[in-house]
Structure formats: structure tokens, C-alpha cells
Design an enzyme around this catalytic site. Structure first.
Site, PDB file in Angstrom:
ATOM      1  N   TRP A 198       0.839  -1.202   0.000  1.00 20.38           N
ATOM      2  CA  TRP A 198       0.000   0.000   0.000  1.00 20.38           C
ATOM      3  C   TRP A 198       0.869   1.246   0.000  1.00 20.38           C
ATOM      4  CZ3 TRP A 198      -1.272  -4.273   3.068  1.00 20.38           C
ATOM      5  CH2 TRP A 198      -2.435  -4.945   2.655  1.00 20.38           C
ATOM      6  N   HIS A 242      -6.887   1.709   2.722  1.00 16.01           N
ATOM      7  CA  HIS A 242      -7.971   0.747   2.491  1.00 16.01           C
ATOM      8  C   HIS A 242      -9.019   0.918   3.597  1.00 16.01           C
ATOM      9  CE1 HIS A 242      -5.321  -2.421   4.847  1.00 16.01           C
ATOM     10  NE2 HIS A 242      -5.338  -1.256   5.424  1.00 16.01           N
ATOM     11  N   ARG A 300      -4.104   6.234  -2.299  1.00 10.56           N
ATOM     12  CA  ARG A 300      -2.810   5.570  -2.432  1.00 10.56           C
ATOM     13  C   ARG A 300      -1.892   6.417  -3.299  1.00 10.56           C
ATOM     14  NH1 ARG A 300      -4.434  -0.866  -2.923  1.00 10.56           N
ATOM     15  NH2 ARG A 300      -5.906  -0.793  -1.193  1.00 10.56           N
ATOM     16  N   GLN A 333     -13.744   1.899  -1.596  1.00 11.72           N
ATOM     17  CA  GLN A 333     -13.838   0.478  -1.247  1.00 11.72           C
ATOM     18  C   GLN A 333     -15.085   0.235  -0.423  1.00 11.72           C
ATOM     19  OE1 GLN A 333     -10.236  -0.842   0.757  1.00 11.72           O
ATOM     20  NE2 GLN A 333      -9.240  -1.261  -1.202  1.00 11.72           N
ATOM     21  N   VAL A 361      -5.504 -11.638   7.288  1.00 15.16           N
ATOM     22  CA  VAL A 361      -6.410 -12.783   7.107  1.00 15.16           C
ATOM     23  C   VAL A 361      -5.590 -14.065   6.938  1.00 15.16           C
ATOM     24  CG1 VAL A 361      -8.417 -11.590   6.146  1.00 15.16           C
ATOM     25  CG2 VAL A 361      -6.547 -12.256   4.626  1.00 15.16           C
ATOM     26  N   ALA A 380     -13.590 -11.526   6.205  1.00 14.06           N
ATOM     27  CA  ALA A 380     -13.552 -10.108   5.824  1.00 14.06           C
ATOM     28  C   ALA A 380     -13.266 -10.018   4.340  1.00 14.06           C
ATOM     29  CB  ALA A 380     -12.464  -9.383   6.611  1.00 14.06           C
TER      30      ALA A 380
HETATM   31  C1  FA5 Z   1      -6.961  -4.320   0.220  1.00 16.69           C
HETATM   32  O1  FA5 Z   1      -7.095  -3.098   0.191  1.00 16.69           O
HETATM   33  C2  FA5 Z   1      -7.402  -5.119   1.409  1.00 16.69           C
HETATM   34  N1  FA5 Z   1      -7.723  -4.224   2.489  1.00 16.69           N
HETATM   35  C3  FA5 Z   1      -8.600  -5.988   1.028  1.00 16.69           C
HETATM   36  C4  FA5 Z   1      -8.959  -6.994   2.048  1.00 16.69           C
HETATM   37  C5  FA5 Z   1      -9.958  -6.722   2.962  1.00 16.69           C
HETATM   38  C6  FA5 Z   1      -8.298  -8.221   2.080  1.00 16.69           C
HETATM   39  C7  FA5 Z   1     -10.313  -7.675   3.898  1.00 16.69           C
HETATM   40  C8  FA5 Z   1      -8.651  -9.169   3.006  1.00 16.69           C
HETATM   41  C9  FA5 Z   1      -9.658  -8.898   3.915  1.00 16.69           C
HETATM   42  P1  FA5 Z   1      -6.141  -4.519  -2.243  1.00 16.69           P
HETATM   43  O2  FA5 Z   1      -5.022  -3.578  -2.122  1.00 16.69           O
HETATM   44  O3  FA5 Z   1      -5.954  -5.687  -3.101  1.00 16.69           O
HETATM   45  O4  FA5 Z   1      -6.559  -5.070  -0.808  1.00 16.69           O
HETATM   46  O5  FA5 Z   1      -7.429  -3.701  -2.722  1.00 16.69           O
HETATM   47  C10 FA5 Z   1      -8.720  -4.261  -2.717  1.00 16.69           C
HETATM   48  C11 FA5 Z   1      -9.465  -3.888  -3.975  1.00 16.69           C
HETATM   49  O6  FA5 Z   1      -9.485  -2.475  -4.123  1.00 16.69           O
HETATM   50  C12 FA5 Z   1      -8.803  -4.384  -5.238  1.00 16.69           C
HETATM   51  O7  FA5 Z   1      -9.215  -5.708  -5.510  1.00 16.69           O
HETATM   52  C13 FA5 Z   1      -9.332  -3.427  -6.274  1.00 16.69           C
HETATM   53  O8  FA5 Z   1     -10.647  -3.763  -6.658  1.00 16.69           O
HETATM   54  C14 FA5 Z   1      -9.393  -2.161  -5.497  1.00 16.69           C
HETATM   55  N2  FA5 Z   1      -8.210  -1.332  -5.727  1.00 16.69           N
HETATM   56  C15 FA5 Z   1      -6.996  -1.459  -5.163  1.00 16.69           C
HETATM   57  N3  FA5 Z   1      -6.163  -0.507  -5.588  1.00 16.69           N
HETATM   58  C16 FA5 Z   1      -6.847   0.252  -6.448  1.00 16.69           C
HETATM   59  C17 FA5 Z   1      -6.558   1.428  -7.219  1.00 16.69           C
HETATM   60  N4  FA5 Z   1      -5.384   2.020  -7.180  1.00 16.69           N
HETATM   61  N5  FA5 Z   1      -7.535   1.956  -7.994  1.00 16.69           N
HETATM   62  C18 FA5 Z   1      -8.751   1.373  -8.023  1.00 16.69           C
HETATM   63  N6  FA5 Z   1      -9.101   0.289  -7.319  1.00 16.69           N
HETATM   64  C19 FA5 Z   1      -8.174  -0.273  -6.542  1.00 16.69           C
END
Ligand code: FA5
Length: 346
Positions: free
Chosen positions: A157, A177, A203, A217, A260, A314
Site C-alpha cells: 500500500w 484501504h 494511495r 472500497q 487474514v 472479511a
Molecule cells: C486491500 O485493500 C485489502 N484491504 C482488502 C482486504 C480486505 C483483504 C479484507 C482481506 C480482507 P487490495 O489492495 O488488493 O486489498 O485492494 C482491494 C481492492 O481495491 C482491489 O481488488 C481493487 O478492486 C481495489 N483497488 C486497489 N487498488 C486500487 C486502485 N489504485 N484503484 C482502483 N481500485 C483499486
């Protein structure tokens, strides 16, 4: 200076106002009696030079006169306008039977629409919607989620810091997130828990067709006795079917998130190429929409739950990605360019 002069001024002003029949003369009247160079303004400006008693008397009378003249002016203007409209109608210059001009209606942004649909879908399954802060402590965004300082998992992140280790205070950031709310919710209440937490995240990200630096999100959290990975998959299948219809395919793969165990990501087959591989899905045929998994027992224990008794799942999904899939939008950046030609299509 005496209050007698103010009375004479009032009589003069009222007499000349009564004779006014058009807006231009009305404006001249205003300048003459209430303007910066008017006698009344001069009297008000000179008050401070008067002896105390006289100042009180003349001041009160002059202010009353100003209010009275302002009211008389507004009434006269109103009367003249109504008279003009009446005349225009009589002369047929205003056609009151014409249809009204349409007022342009605003609408919800497509990302907000999708966010509401996602939340409504989970509400139907018994989840409650709550919110958390966008400016977050390092503790909730990382530490409490088993991502200590200097841990390589922080690289997942790219973070926008607000305040980093200044004055020995806890670092503060724009949440990367919605997962900090897992801990915030569990700290506040006891199981059973079923919540969804929608909101903006930030981010420090190089943008491309599927990545923005500001993203939305929806976090989900369920904690209770006997919750298993099957509940997680069943809930998310149900969600996918409700939102995307039966024809879209769903894929779960192992993924790593420190909070997780086990962890997974969920993807939907690419709507542009139907899974063939294209620039939108970067040749993969799938678009990842969320990370998910079983809440780590250490996190349950840290908030005071008994991990032998309670388990939970989650997930965190990207709302823009879901909106892209639903509306066949090929580039995420279109959402935040404020181009009405794009936004008015939804
Ligand atoms: C997370 O942010 C974790 N907090 C998710 C999680 C929650 C995992 C609970 C387990 C349990 P990640 O960085 O992969 O994970 O982001 C989750 C989702 O947010 C991605 O699958 C995507 O759909 C969206 N996302 C992530 N980064 C971006 C971005 N820069 N722009 C748009 N959508 C994004």
C-alpha cells in the site's frame, strides 16, 4: 445636527420615491438617499464627533431612517416589477401559456450509485452499513492489522502520510484501504458482527486503466461462532450474482494479506474481452475486484475476542472496478475527470 433635519430628509425622500415610475430613476434615488455620498451616510459617519447624549439620539434616529428608506426602496422596486409584468401580459409580450423551461436535474455519480447498490445488496443479507475516518492513524491502517513498521507488507500500500513521527506522536495518514474499520468495529461491539463499511481510500499510486490514486472500497466483516470459508465464498457468490447477473464468471485465488488467514482475491471475467485477454485486463482475462479471507485469530484475540470460540471473514472490494464491470467502462480515470458527457450517461 438635529433629529429635525432627519425628519425633513425622510419627508423629501418619501415624496420623491412616490413619484418614481422606472428602475433607472429608482437607482438614482437609491444613490441620492442611501449611497456613499448621501446626506444620511454623511450624518452616520459624523456621529462619533457628537457629544454622547446627542450621538445616542441622532444615531438611533439615523439608523431607523436608513432601515425605513431601505424598506421603502424594496417595496417600490417590487411594485414596479409587478406592474411591468402586468403590462407585458396585457400587451401580450409575455405568453403565460408557454411550457416552463426545464430545470437541469443533477444525479448521483456512477461510483456513488454502485456503492449504494453494493451496500443495499449486503444489507439484504443482514449486514449493517457503518462508516469510519478517511484520515486514519497508522495504528489502525497497519499496526492493528499485523503490519508493523518496516514490515515488507507495507509495500503493498503506497501511502500518503499526513504526519509521520513528528513530536513523537502517532503517525497519521490517508487510509489506504477500508480494513482499519475491521478493528474499529470489533473494538466497539461484541459478536455477532455483520457490517459493511463503504468509503474513499487514497494511495500514492501511478494511475493506469484500472488504478486511481483515490479509490472507493466497501469493506465487509462477519464474526460469529462457526463462520467458515464456505460462508465467505457463499456470501460473495450471492453478491456477484445479484450485481453482475448469472453470465459473469467468478474466480477465487489464494492471496496474501497479513490480517487474514487464509487469504484470497476474487476476480470477475473481463467484460471487454470475455476472458480472452485485452488491455483493460492486461491480458489476464480476469479483473480483480476484491481481497478477502478469514480474519486472523491474532486480530480477534487483540480486540478481546476468544479465537477458539469466534471466527470471521472479511473482504474489501474496489467500487470503481465494480462500476467498470457493470457499465463496460474501459478506463477508471474517466470517473474523476468531471466530464459531463461521460457522467450524464449513468
Ligand atoms: C486491500 O485493500 C485489502 N484491504 C482488502 C482486504 C480486505 C483483504 C479484507 C482481506 C480482507 P487490495 O489492495 O488488493 O486489498 O485492494 C482491494 C481492492 O481495491 C482491489 O481488488 C481493487 O478492486 C481495489 N483497488 C486497489 N487498488 C486500487 C486502485 N489504485 N484503484 C482502483 N481500485 C483499486
Amino acid at each position: 445636527m438635529s433629529t429635525g433635519e432627519l425628519q425633513t430628509l425622510e419627508a423629501q425622500a418619501n415624496d420623491s420615491l412616490a413619484a418614481i415610475a422606472d428602475e433607472t430613476s429608482l437607482e438614482d434615488w437609491r444613490v441620492n438617499y442611501l449611497g456613499r455620498r448621501s446626506r444620511l451616510t454623511e450624518i452616520l459617519r459624523g456621529l462619533s464627533a457628537l457629544p454622547l447624549e446627542e450621538r445616542k439620539q441622532v444615531g438611533a434616529a439615523a439608523n431607523r431612517l436608513r432601515e425605513a428608506l431601505e424598506t421603502a426602496l424594496a417595496e417600490r422596486r417590487d411594485m414596479l416589477r409587478k406592474r411591468d409584468v402586468q403590462t407585458f401580459i396585457q400587451q401580450g409580450r409575455i405568453d403565460v401559456t408557454l411550457p416552463g423551461r426545464p430545470i437541469p436535474m443533477g444525479r448521483l455519480h456512477p461510483v456513488t450509485q454502485t456503492q449504494r447498490d453494493i451496500v443495499a445488496c449486503f444489507e439484504k443479507m443482514g449486514f449493517q452499513a457503518v462508516e469510519g475516518p478517511e484520515v486514519e492513524w497508522d495504528y489502525y491502517n497497519f499496526e492493528a492489522l499485523r503490519i508493523p513498521e518496516h514490515h515488507p507488507a507495507r509495500d503493498m500500500w503506497d501511502t500518503m502520510w499526513i504526519d509521520y513521527h513528528r513530536d513523537g506522536r502517532m503517525p497519521m495518514l490517508l487510509r489506504t484501504h477500508t480494513s482499519p474499520n475491521q478493528v474499529r468495529v470489533m473494538e466497539r461491539q461484541q459478536p455477532p458482527i455483520r457490517v459493511v463499511v463503504p468509503g474513499k481510500c487514497y494511495r500514492y499510486e501511478a494511475t493506469d486503466a484500472t488504478h486511481e490514486w483515490m479509490l472507493t472500497q466497501v469493506e465487509g466483516l462477519a464474526v460469529d461462532e462457526g463462520i467458515s470459508m464456505a460462508d465467505l465464498k457463499g456470501t460473495l457468490y450471492e453478491f456477484a450474482q445479484q450485481l453482475f447477473g448469472q453470465e459473469r464468471r467468478v474466480r477465487f485465488r489464494c492471496d496474501y494479506f497479513p490480517f487474514v488467514e487464509p487469504g484470497a482475491d476474487m476476480s470477475i471475467d473481463c467484460f471487454v474481452c470475455n476472458g480472452e485477454g485485452c488491455s483493460t485486463c492486461k491480458g489476464a482475462g480476469w479483473i480483480e475486484i476484491m481481497g478477502a479471507g478469514m480474519v486472523h485469530p491474532e486480530i480477534l484475540a487483540n480486540v478481546g475476542y476468544d479465537p477458539e470460540r469466534y471466527t470471521g471473514f472479511a473482504f474489501g472490494m474496489g467500487v470503481e472496478r465494480v462500476a467498470m464491470l457493470r457499465h463496460d467502462i474501459e478506463d477508471i480515470r474517466l470517473f474523476y475527470q468531471n466530464d459531463l458527457r461521460f457522467l450524464e450517461q449513468f
